[in-house]
Design a protein around this motif. Structure first.
Motif, mmCIF file in Angstrom:
data_model
loop_
_atom_site.group_PDB
_atom_site.id
_atom_site.type_symbol
_atom_site.label_atom_id
_atom_site.label_comp_id
_atom_site.label_asym_id
_atom_site.label_seq_id
_atom_site.Cartn_x
_atom_site.Cartn_y
_atom_site.Cartn_z
ATOM 1 N N ILE A 185 -45.694 106.208 14.006
ATOM 2 C CA ILE A 185 -46.688 105.167 13.708
ATOM 3 C C ILE A 185 -46.484 103.978 14.639
ATOM 4 O O ILE A 185 -47.449 103.373 15.107
ATOM 5 C CB ILE A 185 -46.608 104.729 12.226
ATOM 6 C CG1 ILE A 185 -46.931 105.907 11.311
ATOM 7 C CG2 ILE A 185 -47.548 103.561 11.947
ATOM 8 C CD1 ILE A 185 -48.318 106.481 11.475
ATOM 9 N N GLN A 186 -45.257 103.644 14.929
ATOM 10 C CA GLN A 186 -44.953 102.556 15.864
ATOM 11 C C GLN A 186 -45.681 102.766 17.184
ATOM 12 O O GLN A 186 -46.214 101.837 17.767
ATOM 13 C CB GLN A 186 -43.434 102.487 16.084
ATOM 14 C CG GLN A 186 -42.978 101.433 17.045
ATOM 15 C CD GLN A 186 -43.010 100.038 16.477
ATOM 16 O OE1 GLN A 186 -43.182 99.830 15.288
ATOM 17 N NE2 GLN A 186 -42.867 99.055 17.340
ATOM 18 N N ASP A 187 -45.732 104.009 17.651
ATOM 19 C CA ASP A 187 -46.389 104.342 18.918
ATOM 20 C C ASP A 187 -47.900 104.130 18.870
ATOM 21 O O ASP A 187 -48.553 104.077 19.904
ATOM 22 C CB ASP A 187 -46.079 105.795 19.303
ATOM 23 C CG ASP A 187 -46.483 106.108 20.725
ATOM 24 O OD1 ASP A 187 -46.182 105.290 21.626
ATOM 25 O OD2 ASP A 187 -47.119 107.155 20.944
ATOM 26 N N LEU A 188 -48.464 103.993 17.667
ATOM 27 C CA LEU A 188 -49.907 103.794 17.518
ATOM 28 C C LEU A 188 -50.298 102.320 17.386
ATOM 29 O O LEU A 188 -51.473 102.007 17.202
ATOM 30 C CB LEU A 188 -50.426 104.587 16.314
ATOM 31 C CG LEU A 188 -50.316 106.101 16.454
ATOM 32 C CD1 LEU A 188 -50.752 106.777 15.163
ATOM 33 C CD2 LEU A 188 -51.118 106.606 17.641
ATOM 34 N N ARG A 189 -49.322 101.437 17.483
ATOM 35 C CA ARG A 189 -49.648 100.002 17.465
ATOM 36 C C ARG A 189 -50.457 99.668 18.713
ATOM 37 O O ARG A 189 -50.249 100.227 19.779
ATOM 38 C CB ARG A 189 -48.373 99.171 17.421
ATOM 39 C CG ARG A 189 -47.645 99.283 16.102
ATOM 40 C CD ARG A 189 -46.405 98.444 16.070
ATOM 41 N NE ARG A 189 -46.669 97.134 16.658
ATOM 42 C CZ ARG A 189 -45.704 96.313 17.050
ATOM 43 N NH1 ARG A 189 -44.446 96.638 16.936
ATOM 44 N NH2 ARG A 189 -46.010 95.138 17.577
ATOM 45 N N ARG A 190 -51.401 98.742 18.579
ATOM 46 C CA ARG A 190 -52.260 98.373 19.713
ATOM 47 C C ARG A 190 -51.448 97.852 20.886
ATOM 48 O O ARG A 190 -51.677 98.231 22.029
ATOM 49 C CB ARG A 190 -53.291 97.313 19.302
ATOM 50 C CG ARG A 190 -54.373 97.883 18.391
ATOM 51 C CD ARG A 190 -55.589 96.983 18.289
ATOM 52 N NE ARG A 190 -56.457 97.259 19.427
ATOM 53 C CZ ARG A 190 -56.755 96.387 20.383
ATOM 54 N NH1 ARG A 190 -56.302 95.176 20.351
ATOM 55 N NH2 ARG A 190 -57.550 96.721 21.378
ATOM 56 N N ASP A 191 -50.471 96.983 20.635
ATOM 57 C CA ASP A 191 -49.710 96.432 21.744
ATOM 58 C C ASP A 191 -48.929 97.516 22.481
ATOM 59 O O ASP A 191 -48.819 97.490 23.707
ATOM 60 C CB ASP A 191 -48.786 95.298 21.290
ATOM 61 C CG ASP A 191 -47.735 95.724 20.279
ATOM 62 O OD1 ASP A 191 -47.967 96.679 19.503
ATOM 63 O OD2 ASP A 191 -46.658 95.081 20.255
#
Length: 183
Positions: free
Chosen positions: A61-67
């Motif tokens: 999920i971290q990899d799907l953050r916009r930044d």
């Protein structure tokens, strides 16, 4: 989408076999939901054993953050040599599945043009081709949920013309690749 992009970056020799990528409601630029739901995901979902998935640690999920996604594009866009096409899911409110309605409403506070998981513009690949918009939510555009998981059928009504979408995408990608070769 992030997985195939990462594959192409890490294995350029194998990626040389790929003529084009078609993203269907892909998380090209991440999602605000990744920030909103990360702690709940880690607490309730990541460590839950699923039939064909390993437990997670939240990195997925971290990899799907916009930044994170936007920084990935900044660092790696030039390395992606094949054309990438985006098919965007952007349902009208009456076409949002009950199983996606809560996250759709959350994203609608930012922009009502979302598929329940991603804002419309977060599905468009930077420097890529836009194939079009589909009046379907994030899950129903890609997966016949009612067919694959019958108990969930009431939560994911399904009348998305996936075969027609795939055929149209193949035709447009083929024409685009042919035109690029002529240049």
């Amino acid at each position: 989408l992030p997985d195939i992009l990462e594959f192409m970056l890490r294995y350029p020799g194998d990626a040389g076999q790929i003529a084009a990528v078609v993203s269907v409601a892909g998380a090209a630029n991440g999602s605000p939901l990744a920030d909103q739901l990360l702690s709940s995901y880690i607490k309730f979902v990541a460590r839950t054993p699923w039939p064909s998935c390993e437990t997670g640690d939240g990195a997925e999920i971290q990899d799907l953050r916009r930044d994170v996604r936007l920084e990935w594009w900044r660092r790696n866009r030039a390395a992606i040599k094949v054309p990438v096409f985006s098919l965007v899911a952007a349902p009208r409110p009456d076409r949002v599945s009950p199983g996606t309605l809560s996250t759709y409403r959350s994203l609608a506070e930012i922009d009502p043009r979302n598929d329940g998981k991603l804002l419309w513009y977060d599905q468009v690949v930077p420097g890529g081709y836009l194939l079009g918009y589909v009046n379907a939510d994030h899950w129903t555009i890609a997966i016949p949920v009612a067919e694959e998981l019958p108990p969930l059928a009431p939560w994911f009504p399904d009348d998305v013309p996936r075969t027609a979408l795939v055929e149209a995408a193949i035709e447009l990608v083929s024409r685009t690749l042919d035109a690029r070769e002529l240049q």
